[in-house]
Enzyme design. Structure first.
Site, PDB file in Angstrom:
ATOM      1  N   TYR A   1     -23.578 -33.128 -21.325  1.00  0.00           N
ATOM      2  CA  TYR A   1     -22.481 -34.019 -20.919  1.00  0.00           C
ATOM      3  C   TYR A   1     -22.057 -33.666 -19.491  1.00  0.00           C
ATOM      4  CZ  TYR A   1     -18.576 -37.124 -22.127  1.00  0.00           C
ATOM      5  OH  TYR A   1     -17.693 -38.182 -22.205  1.00  0.00           O
TER       6      TYR A   1
ATOM      7  N   TYR B   1     -25.476 -42.719 -13.942  1.00  0.00           N
ATOM      8  CA  TYR B   1     -26.100 -43.738 -14.813  1.00  0.00           C
ATOM      9  C   TYR B   1     -25.023 -44.594 -15.484  1.00  0.00           C
ATOM     10  CZ  TYR B   1     -27.877 -44.729 -19.641  1.00  0.00           C
ATOM     11  OH  TYR B   1     -28.159 -45.265 -20.868  1.00  0.00           O
TER      12      TYR B   1
END
Length: 396
Positions: A295, A343
């Site tokens: 993450y 992204y």
């Protein structure tokens, strides 16, 4: 005691080997998608992931999510027209989906259900400022009583405090944090679905505006709209699916606090607990891992997570990521979809590292494919470095 703790390593491994990930995908559109609702993003991702698996919706008997309003899995099942035998709305922030995957795998291995769909959908960008989009803080909650009055609120400020402590204790530098943002952008440049694909340099990061010291703009994740989904089923059913199965070798959960003031140590995360358990269950060591997806809400999240997972010694995360070793062509492929930094990051990013790990293990990533990727580690984080779910996945 965690039910799996009653089993030895061999028994845990054999239990999870009864389950496979057979489908993954995003919603039709990700990025800025103001014309679609949250539930539409969930549904599109679920439909696409089921198509990826070659499984009809009528076979789904387990629904897991936490981002579809109150009683999330109930809301989602109604929207999808599914009456499940297993339901799960576990909410641990961005770590929720890796943790739900552990739950789904155990439920399938135990014979409670046969096909599980884990979904996420969020309009992080388009819901900004929309009345009612964010839940009000309970005034009785510790954070409301002991942090908010002192303006300690919001992920950026809290992660900034944690990062400053790491910089103070270990000498971590802005340049080392910027190395992560630049390497992640290089991966995003190879991903046609990534929102930010323009070249980025360390100088660009260091000259970008401050958000909250010590974070420049490019130290912070995107704010997007997106949906994602993962489909799991039994090893037996997986043999007839469209794609090669990806096996869940190890899975583990941990959390240590919710409020920043209750954090045991500002430079630690519960990945130090979930990571070793997942790897022991999988029977792998760090040298066995071919690709790592963690993450990246902020560059610091990546740095401290790599330390906590044991890829480097405590305090050495800065030198470890230096020299662009995590970029394409480097010896430590990390966040190969471009991550939450470049992204997509709709608010809770945790399902997207799973999707990317599965695609890497299937060899489906085109120019960003890591050669001979056989084993992937996924670690997702929720809250203020509060909760983690760690997965070890492997190709067939």
């Amino acid at each position: 005691m965690h039910p799996l703790e009653k089993l030895d390593v061999r028994e845990k491994r054999e239990l999870l080997r009864k389950v496979a990930i057979v489908g993954v995908d995003e919603s039709d559109e990700i990025g800025i998608v103001p014309h679609k609702s949250t539930l539409q993003l969930h549904a599109e991702a679920a439909r696409n992931a089921l198509a990826d698996a070659g499984i009809d919706k009528s076979e789904v008997d387990a629904v897991l999510t936490c981002s579809a309003g109150g009683m999330a899995s109930v809301q989602l099942a109604e929207y999808l027209g599914i009456v499940p035998t297993f339901t799960d709305s576990t909410m641990t922030g961005g770590s929720s989906f890796a943790i739900q995957l552990e739950h789904a795998a155990l439920a399938i291995a135990a014979g409670i259900c046969k096909v599980a769909v884990i979904t996420h959908g969020q309009r992080g960008h388009s819901d900004r400022g929309r009345p009612g989009a964010r839940a009000m803080m309970d005034p009785w909650a510790p954070a409301a009583q002991f942090e908010a009055p002192y303006y300690v609120g919001g992920p950026v400020g809290q992660y900034a405090l944690a990062c400053m402590r790491h910089m103070h204790e270990y000498g971590t530098t802005h340049e080392q944090l910027a190395e992560i943002a630049v390497a992640t952008r290089k991966w995003a440049m190879l991903n046609p679905k990534a929102m930010m694909r323009e070249p980025l340099t360390i100088e660009d990061v260091l000259s970008s505006r401050w958000v909250v010291y010590p974070f420049h703009l490019y130290d912070c994740c995107l704010v997007t709209d997106a949906g994602g989904a993962v489909v799991l089923t039994s090893a037996e059913r997986a043999r007839d699916c469209r794609k090669r199965p990806v096996w869940v070798l190890g899975a583990a959960t941990s959390h240590t606090h919710l409020t920043l003031t209750a954090m045991p140590d500002l430079t630690q995360t519960p990945a130090r607990y979930s990571g070793p358990r997942a790897m022991a269950m999988a029977g792998v060591t760090h040298s066995d891992i071919d690709v790592v997806e963690v993450y990246d809400s902020f560059t610091y999240t990546v740095l401290v997570t790599l330390e906590e997972l044991g890829f480097c010694a405590k305090g050495e995360g800065g030198p470890f990521v230096s020299g662009q070793r995590t970029a394409p062509g480097g010896d430590f492929p990390l966040n190969t979809n471009g991550g939450g930094l470049s992204y997509t990051h709709p608010g809770m990013y945790g399902i997207f590292p799973i999707i990317e790990a599965v695609r890497q293990l299937r060899g489906e990533c085109g120019p960003r494919q890591v050669p001979n990727a056989r084993v992937a580690l996924v670690n997702t984080t929720g809250g203020t470095l509060s909760a983690t779910g760690t997965l070890v996945l492997a190709a067939d």
